[in-house]
Write a protein that holds these residues in place. Structure first.
Motif, PDB file in Angstrom:
ATOM      1  N   VAL A  15      -0.399  14.390 -14.252  1.00 33.38           N
ATOM      2  CA  VAL A  15      -0.920  14.234 -12.893  1.00 33.38           C
ATOM      3  C   VAL A  15       0.170  13.880 -11.886  1.00 33.38           C
ATOM      4  O   VAL A  15      -0.084  13.822 -10.695  1.00 33.38           O
ATOM      5  N   LEU A  16       1.384  13.638 -12.359  1.00 33.08           N
ATOM      6  CA  LEU A  16       2.501  13.343 -11.462  1.00 33.08           C
ATOM      7  C   LEU A  16       3.540  14.453 -11.558  1.00 33.08           C
ATOM      8  O   LEU A  16       3.814  14.959 -12.651  1.00 33.08           O
ATOM      9  N   SER A  17       4.113  14.825 -10.432  1.00 31.37           N
ATOM     10  CA  SER A  17       5.189  15.822 -10.441  1.00 31.37           C
ATOM     11  C   SER A  17       6.414  15.194  -9.802  1.00 31.37           C
ATOM     12  O   SER A  17       6.701  15.403  -8.618  1.00 31.37           O
ATOM     13  N   SER A  71       0.819  -1.211   0.000  1.00 27.90           N
ATOM     14  CA  SER A  71       0.000   0.000   0.000  1.00 27.90           C
ATOM     15  C   SER A  71       0.854   1.263   0.000  1.00 27.90           C
ATOM     16  O   SER A  71       0.352   2.363  -0.257  1.00 27.90           O
ATOM     17  N   TRP A  72       2.162   1.099   0.277  1.00 25.92           N
ATOM     18  CA  TRP A  72       3.070   2.249   0.244  1.00 25.92           C
ATOM     19  C   TRP A  72       3.173   2.872  -1.144  1.00 25.92           C
ATOM     20  O   TRP A  72       3.660   3.998  -1.294  1.00 25.92           O
ATOM     21  N   VAL A  73       2.707   2.160  -2.177  1.00 28.39           N
ATOM     22  CA  VAL A  73       2.664   2.748  -3.516  1.00 28.39           C
ATOM     23  C   VAL A  73       1.846   4.038  -3.499  1.00 28.39           C
ATOM     24  O   VAL A  73       2.176   5.027  -4.164  1.00 28.39           O
ATOM     25  N   ASN A  74       0.767   4.028  -2.711  1.00 27.10           N
ATOM     26  CA  ASN A  74      -0.081   5.221  -2.625  1.00 27.10           C
ATOM     27  C   ASN A  74       0.679   6.398  -2.032  1.00 27.10           C
ATOM     28  O   ASN A  74       0.451   7.547  -2.423  1.00 27.10           O
ATOM     29  N   VAL A  75       1.594   6.132  -1.096  1.00 26.10           N
ATOM     30  CA  VAL A  75       2.372   7.205  -0.478  1.00 26.10           C
ATOM     31  C   VAL A  75       3.209   7.920  -1.527  1.00 26.10           C
ATOM     32  O   VAL A  75       3.256   9.154  -1.588  1.00 26.10           O
ATOM     33  N   SER A  76       3.884   7.142  -2.377  1.00 29.09           N
ATOM     34  CA  SER A  76       4.746   7.748  -3.389  1.00 29.09           C
ATOM     35  C   SER A  76       3.942   8.530  -4.422  1.00 29.09           C
ATOM     36  O   SER A  76       4.382   9.574  -4.905  1.00 29.09           O
ATOM     37  N   LEU A  77       2.740   8.031  -4.756  1.00 31.23           N
ATOM     38  CA  LEU A  77       1.922   8.707  -5.770  1.00 31.23           C
ATOM     39  C   LEU A  77       1.296   9.988  -5.247  1.00 31.23           C
ATOM     40  O   LEU A  77       1.305  11.010  -5.931  1.00 31.23           O
ATOM     41  N   SER A  78       0.743   9.938  -4.033  1.00 33.03           N
ATOM     42  CA  SER A  78      -0.009  11.084  -3.528  1.00 33.03           C
ATOM     43  C   SER A  78       0.863  12.063  -2.759  1.00 33.03           C
ATOM     44  O   SER A  78       0.911  13.257  -3.058  1.00 33.03           O
ATOM     45  N   GLN A  79       1.602  11.549  -1.765  1.00 37.35           N
ATOM     46  CA  GLN A  79       2.348  12.439  -0.884  1.00 37.35           C
ATOM     47  C   GLN A  79       3.543  13.076  -1.572  1.00 37.35           C
ATOM     48  O   GLN A  79       3.847  14.255  -1.356  1.00 37.35           O
ATOM     49  N   PHE A  80       4.240  12.302  -2.406  1.00 34.58           N
ATOM     50  CA  PHE A  80       5.454  12.814  -3.035  1.00 34.58           C
ATOM     51  C   PHE A  80       5.338  12.959  -4.548  1.00 34.58           C
ATOM     52  O   PHE A  80       6.108  13.691  -5.158  1.00 34.58           O
ATOM     53  N   GLY A  81       4.389  12.256  -5.170  1.00 30.40           N
ATOM     54  CA  GLY A  81       4.222  12.360  -6.621  1.00 30.40           C
ATOM     55  C   GLY A  81       3.232  13.426  -7.033  1.00 30.40           C
ATOM     56  O   GLY A  81       3.102  13.718  -8.230  1.00 30.40           O
TER      57      GLY A  81
END
Length: 486
Positions: free
Chosen positions: A335-337, A66-76
């Motif tokens: 949608v990703l930075s 589920s840490w994939v979501n962290v990279s996409l939302s919090q940092f991506g």
């Protein structure tokens, strides 16, 4: 059993399996979870079995990655609803593999004696495919739960992570048969004890041997927050942090993590580079370098030996969406930075770097998940070094899981594995898979260890995944012939 109850039980078993991996490390749990899955699909149709396997996979991957979501939302920078949807869809794709295993089990309907073997063969084949298709995602392959101190760790130098996974699935099949077919307890216990004892016996074998003189290594962990790392105003702080750490912990080999300084290497102040270089006999630093691909200038995610103009390693196995954009997915950039997300690909085989009297095989971050890809460089190397920046995944399961993966690589390749990371987990691992020292995550510190390089070949370095895949194929063929003959 009602279908809803069966699917819920499968999802719960899948989530339970995550307890077998770091940081929990209860390595028997994945065996119990797989035995439960086999029990749940014993009498259902292939279609229902596939649904049950899919539910198991969703429980497993939603709990485990589920840490994939962290990279996409919090940092991506992806909006939370979209990142959650992307994470669920990703886990749904991964769940297709256990779904296929369960469907195949019910389609082939093997004999009682062949059932554990077929389940192990199908399970390991699916995990190998999951780690190969579309650049691969072998994370949470079941064999990773059996890093040291699991008794099954002894199988890893022979047959790799999938060899340990095969044995674990075989044990799960035997347990399931005990429940389903009411076979005698004594042969079940003897079978399980034999597999465990043989693994423990293999664990006492030393496939490689020390070479050369002991050396000191300092692994620097700057703990630069990911959200701040690429802010230009924070650059001086980052540079001063690593210079201070290097000066405080001089060694024969000093290692800075992946993209330690968020600038192209050619733009870093030469005076700063010289000051860091002076802190060690040799210094290895993760950096963004400029090169050429097909006549076009490209940036590379590299590790550079300071003071040695041509001594560098450039990452070959890039992360989709993080380091390159797959065809037809250019729209994701809207949608990703993610800074520096379009790297060139380094050569598949790159020779070890001659540093501090050792031959150092370098891999960068995610590359150490692909054990077979590291074999060529490791054959000539005496030391393995991984530089990473797992700050992308925050304070999640990703960091201890990645350290456990590195333990398996050390076992497979019979070499010490050193990890220098930005936020964790910075560690030194011996060839037997033992973590001899590690820094706490999210601390600014250095880890200095004394060790020796190793030489020699493990069986896995000679044959890779071929033996376990051939065994799996042979079992599947036998089951198919049995099925055809009724």
């Amino acid at each position: 059993m009602k279908p809803v109850v069966r699917l819920a039980a499968a999802a719960a078993a899948g989530a339970l399996a995550v307890g077998g991996f770091a940081p929990f490390g209860v390595f028997a749990l994945p065996v119990v979870a797989l035995a439960t899955l086999l029990w749940l699909v014993d009498t259902v149709s292939p279609r229902s079995a596939a649904m049950t396997g899919f539910a198991f996979g969703m429980g497993w991957f939603l709990a485990g990655v589920s840490w994939v979501n962290v990279s996409l939302s919090q940092f991506g920078g992806m909006p939370l609803p979209l990142s959650l949807l992307a994470t669920v869809l990703f886990c749904a794709y991964l769940s297709l593999f256990p779904a296929a295993v369960c469907a195949a089990m019910r389609t082939l309907r093997p004999s009682v004696a062949l059932t554990p073997w077929l389940f192990a063969a199908l399970w390991v084949s699916s995990e190998w495919l999951r780690g190969t298709l579309f650049t691969g995602f072998p994370w949470l392959a079941s064999g990773y739960a059996h890093a040291t101190p699991s008794p099954l760790a002894g199988y890893v130098p022979l047959f790799g992570v999938h060899g340990a996974g095969f044995v674990a699935a075989l044990m799960a099949g035997v347990l399931a048969l005990f429940v389903l077919r009411r076979i005698a307890l004594r042969p079940v216990l003897l079978s399980l004890a034999a597999l465990l004892a043989f693994g423990a016996l293999l664990g006492s074998v030393r496939w490689t041997e020390p070479t050369g003189r002991p050396l000191t290594v300092s692994l620097l962990q700057g703990n630069i927050e990911q959200s701040m790392k690429w802010v230009p105003e924070r650059l001086p702080d980052s540079m001063q942090t690593y210079l201070d750490l290097a000066r405080a912990w001089p060694a024969d080999l000093v290692v800075l993590p992946e993209t330690a300084i968020p600038l192209p290497y050619a733009e870093i102040d030469p005076a700063w580079l010289a000051a860091v270089r002076a802190t060690g006999r040799d210094v290895l630093m993760g950096a963004v370098t400029l090169g050429e691909v097909d006549g076009r200038a490209r940036y590379f995610n590299s590790a550079v030996a300071l003071g040695h103009d041509d001594a560098r390693y450039s990452k070959s196995h890039l992360v989709p969406f993080g380091e390159f954009t797959p065809p037809l997915f250019a729209w994701t950039l809207q949608v990703l930075s993610i800074p520096m997300s379009d790297f060139g690909r380094g050569a598949k085989v790159q020779p070890p770097l001659a540093l501090a009297g050792e031959k150092v095989a370098v891999n960068i971050c995610y590359e150490d998940v692909f054990g077979e890809e590291l074999i060529d460089a490791a054959r000539e190397a005496t030391l393995l070094v991984n530089v990473s920046n797992t700050a992308w995944f925050g304070d999640s399961l990703a960091q201890p899981q990645h350290l456990q993966i590195a333990q398996i690589r050390a076992l497979e390749l019979g070499r010490p594995m050193l990890r220098a990371t930005n936020t964790g987990m910075t560690a030194a691992i011996q060839p037997d898979g033992r973590v001899v020292a590690a820094l706490p995550a999210f601390t600014r510190a250095a880890l200095r260890v004394e060790l020796q390089g190793y030489q020699g070949l493990t069986p896995f370095m000679r044959w890779g995944n071929v033996p376990v895949l051939l065994l799996a194929l042979a079992v599947i063929i036998v089951a198919a012939v049995q099925r055809k003959r009724g």
